[in-house]
Design an enzyme around this catalytic site. Sequence first.
Site, PDB file in Angstrom:
ATOM      1  N   LYS A 201       0.795  -1.233   0.000  1.00  0.00           N
ATOM      2  CA  LYS A 201       0.000   0.000   0.000  1.00  0.00           C
ATOM      3  C   LYS A 201       0.822   1.276   0.000  1.00  0.00           C
ATOM      4  O   LYS A 201       1.799   1.401   0.730  1.00  0.00           O
ATOM      5  CB  LYS A 201      -0.941   0.007   1.211  1.00  0.00           C
ATOM      6  CG  LYS A 201      -1.993  -1.095   1.176  1.00  0.00           C
ATOM      7  CD  LYS A 201      -2.950  -0.976   2.353  1.00  0.00           C
ATOM      8  CE  LYS A 201      -4.042  -2.034   2.281  1.00  0.00           C
ATOM      9  NZ  LYS A 201      -4.999  -1.907   3.414  1.00  0.00           N
ATOM     10  N   GLY A 355       9.122  -6.547   8.348  1.00  0.00           N
ATOM     11  CA  GLY A 355       9.096  -7.998   8.466  1.00  0.00           C
ATOM     12  C   GLY A 355       9.210  -8.745   7.151  1.00  0.00           C
ATOM     13  O   GLY A 355       9.976  -9.704   7.022  1.00  0.00           O
ATOM     14  N   GLY A 378       6.729  -0.984  12.410  1.00  0.00           N
ATOM     15  CA  GLY A 378       6.113   0.337  12.496  1.00  0.00           C
ATOM     16  C   GLY A 378       7.095   1.397  12.953  1.00  0.00           C
ATOM     17  O   GLY A 378       7.072   2.543  12.472  1.00  0.00           O
TER      18      GLY A 378
END
Length: 400
Positions: A201, A355, A378
């Site tokens: 995304k 990851g 994050g």
Amino acid sequence: MNSIDQIDIAGKKLLFRVDFNVPLEEGIITDDNRIKAAVPTIRYALDKGAAVILCAHLGKPKGKVVPELTLGPVAKRTGELLGVAVPLVPGVIDDQARMMAEILQPGQVVMLDNLRFNPEETGKTVEERGDFGKKLADLADIYVNDAFGVAHRENASVVDVPRYIKGECCAGFLLKRENEYLGDALADPKRPYVCVSGGAKVSSKLGILNNLLGKVDDIIIGGAMANTFLLAQGYGMGKSLVEKDLVQDALSIMEKAESMGSKLHLPVDFVYAKTHKAQSAEGVCKADSMPSDALALDIGPETIKNFVSVLSGAKTVVWNGPMGLFETTAFAKGSLDVCKAIAGLEDALTIVGGGDTDAVVHLMNLADKFSFISTGGGSFLEFLEGKELPAFTALKECMK
């Protein structure tokens, strides 16, 4: 921000926030890399005569005790790696925890059970977090944060403990290295400086792309996020994943990149199939000729050639996100070839985060060929967005 080797810890009790959120299958740890990454800091503390209280979370128990998410297997594995017993304190913060902390001797280690069994750990506000951070702080003399994976979270164990700890606060070696590579090294990078951005995304990478415009020389965009940029250029993307609501953002990034001196590189061809579940490709097409009933599942051979060419002269590379559906062999070549190209750079600073990207590197057994592999997902993304992470802010304020 102090690191653990800059303060006197001999004879002190240290509360360690670590990131031991490891994958478990029926109580068996399937990947212990996060535990191994923290061992050097813990071992240093023990060798210096400190007593260590480890605290971490596992999964998302949502403030309730979930037996399947106990840190029991993690405590056992930590003990094996350290070569010392690591008893698990079942109640996190109760009389037993306070008693075990009180009698803990230099060279000994205990582990509190899953912090997220307590709803206050993940409270969104100071009020919701209550006095949980203070209760944790009362167990020790010194606070050590070595958990970059949660450095972007305003959890009680991350931001409140430093406020209440009676002694000093510091970063562990893992957190220190993250700051050195993502902060100091990228503040004045060797050039050409290339950012490789992939994954699904655009929405999760908007902040990064906007922050890096004008700072990097080249931005390579692959994975499904490239589809939205191509859609913005008027290309039909068939049934490929796109974010139509971000077309204007993609156009803005492309326009700003050109004016700010960062060259954007997009795919010129794709490997496609009619479903994500396909085990083989149906063909290769140009970026402007995607079949209406197909999905782009990997970058094509011409794109791989272009991306590798851009990378060939790079002196600094930051990579986050695969180039395609690498979990399926038929659509892995783009990610694997980009990985090989970055790993093969000599005299370059190469940084990997996220990851899936980490998984590609380990799939290729090339981890030792990269300068640094970030332990945060994050946190890594927010750092690249130019944000100061709550964990770093808390440690700095603790020093005042």
